[in-house]
Design an enzyme around this catalytic site. Structure first.
Site, PDB file in Angstrom:
ATOM      1  CB  SER A 180      -0.919   0.012   1.227  1.00 56.83           C
ATOM      2  OG  SER A 180      -0.154  -0.015   2.418  1.00 56.83           O
ATOM      3  CE  LYS A 181       3.207   2.120   5.010  1.00 54.92           C
ATOM      4  NZ  LYS A 181       2.586   3.142   5.869  1.00 54.92           N
ATOM      5  CG  ASP A 182       3.884   0.741  -4.619  1.00 50.80           C
ATOM      6  OD1 ASP A 182       4.903   0.684  -3.897  1.00 50.80           O
ATOM      7  OD2 ASP A 182       3.637  -0.072  -5.530  1.00 50.80           O
ATOM      8  CB  ALA A 216       6.183   6.206  -2.347  1.00 50.61           C
TER       9      ALA A 216
END
Length: 345
Positions: A47-49, A52
């Protein structure tokens, strides 16, 4: 680019629009319908895409970030991988301060993506100069032309999920979602989704998942930071020993705590029953579902969405390693090692 033909200009255009997958076998005897938002389908496998890309492009819009600059961040691994991936495409240097609690797999992945990695001791206070928070701050002060993402205290962390993950879940459930269950670390994922869902329907119940050894649940209930709650735990990317401003505690209805051991076994169970190879934190989120079901939280007409944040490949040296599980004391008469490998001589 032609999305209709599944052709893209670069990997960043694959971020978001992850599938909602019905959970069948694990929840067969539960009331309600259960769906997993499987964030491992992002190109960076987490999910951090989303945060970022959103935070970096916002810095570009504001003129804070120009090609050749350096991006610095604290991470348990996933955010760092996503930032490294975006940095490669956009032409930035990437420096990451990582907790020593992060798996060796995650650290190796960060190095493979061209990031310079500082591994910092996990079990020190947040204001200790050796902590990954303080190391990142020091590097930012020392390196000219650098920005510090600071996901724990960055409103854009919430905005990324308010703008993307929340609307996706609402649309994928045709607005019929009754419960969201999601782990809380920085708090950006659960807070951004919660903000969007509550605007559509204030009755959607938002349940955060916390770890034993973290301060989040007690802070949510009392609004007091209790240092006595803090002790070492193993789950990565879940819970905190500080209060992140990227967590909107007012948008969360309650927190439920899960153990390291049960979360590890539940991660393995997801793989073995649903065919979804997911990470340690996904196991924690699903363990919360189990505990909520046991207390009778769900009704037959409910539609529950649980967020699975990342991919199991990042935990091969941890929850998917029999040796690691044995070393933690996580195997006993109830949960024995399954011998599934036979060597032919």
């Amino acid at each position: 680019m032609d999305k209709n033909k599944n052709v893209f200009d670069n990997v960043l255009q694959l971020i978001g629009s992850t599938p909602l997958i019905k959970l069948n076998r694990m929840t067969a005897d539960y009331d309600g319908e259960f769906y997993a938002k499987v964030e491992a389908f992002n190109p960076g496998h987490s999910s951090k895409d989303r945060i970022a890309l959103h935070i970096i492009e916002e810095a570009e819009r504001q003129g804070i970030l120009t090609p050749g600059d350096t991006i610095i961040e604290t991470t348990s691994g996933n955010t760092g991988f996503s930032i490294a991936m975006v940095s490669i495409i956009k032409g930035y240097e990437c420096i990451l301060a990582v907790s020593s609690k992060s798996s060796a797999d995650k650290i190796d992945m960060l190095r493979s993506m061209g990031a310079k990695v500082y591994v910092c001791p996990a079990h020190v206070n947040a204001d200790d100069p050796r902590s990954y928070y303080q190391v990142a701050k020091r590097l930012h002060e020392e390196i000219k032309g650098s920005i510090y993402i600071n996901q724990y205290f960055n409103q854009l962390n919430i905005d990324a999920h308010y703008n993307s993950t929340g609307p996706e879940i609402w649309n994928q459930t045709n607005g019929e979602i009754t419960h969201l269950v999601a782990c809380s670390g920085t708090g950006g994922t659960i807070s951004g989704i919660a903000k969007y869902l509550k605007e559509q329907n204030p009755n959607v119940k938002i349940i955060g998942v916390d770890a034993y050894g973290s301060v989040l649940q007690k802070y949510h209930e009392t609004r007091e930071f209790d240092e006595k709650e803090i002790y070492p735990y193993r789950i990565e990317g879940l819970g905190k020993n500080l209060i992140p401003t990227a967590t909107d505690f007012d948008a969360i209805d309650e927190f439920i705590k899960v153990t390291d051991e049960e979360s590890a076994h539940t991660a393995r169970e997801i793989s073995n029953t649903e065919g979804l190879f997911v990470g340690y934190t996904s196991g924690a989120a699903m363990q919360a579902i189990k505990q909520l079901n046991e207390r009778g939280e769900f009704q037959p007409t409910d539609k529950i969405v649980v967020v699975f944040p990342d991919h199991g490949s990042r935990y091969m040296s941890k929850v998917y390693s029999d040796k690691w599980m044995e070393d933690q004391g996580f195997f006993d008469s109830k949960n024995e090692v399954a011998t599934t490998i036979q060597y032919i001589k």
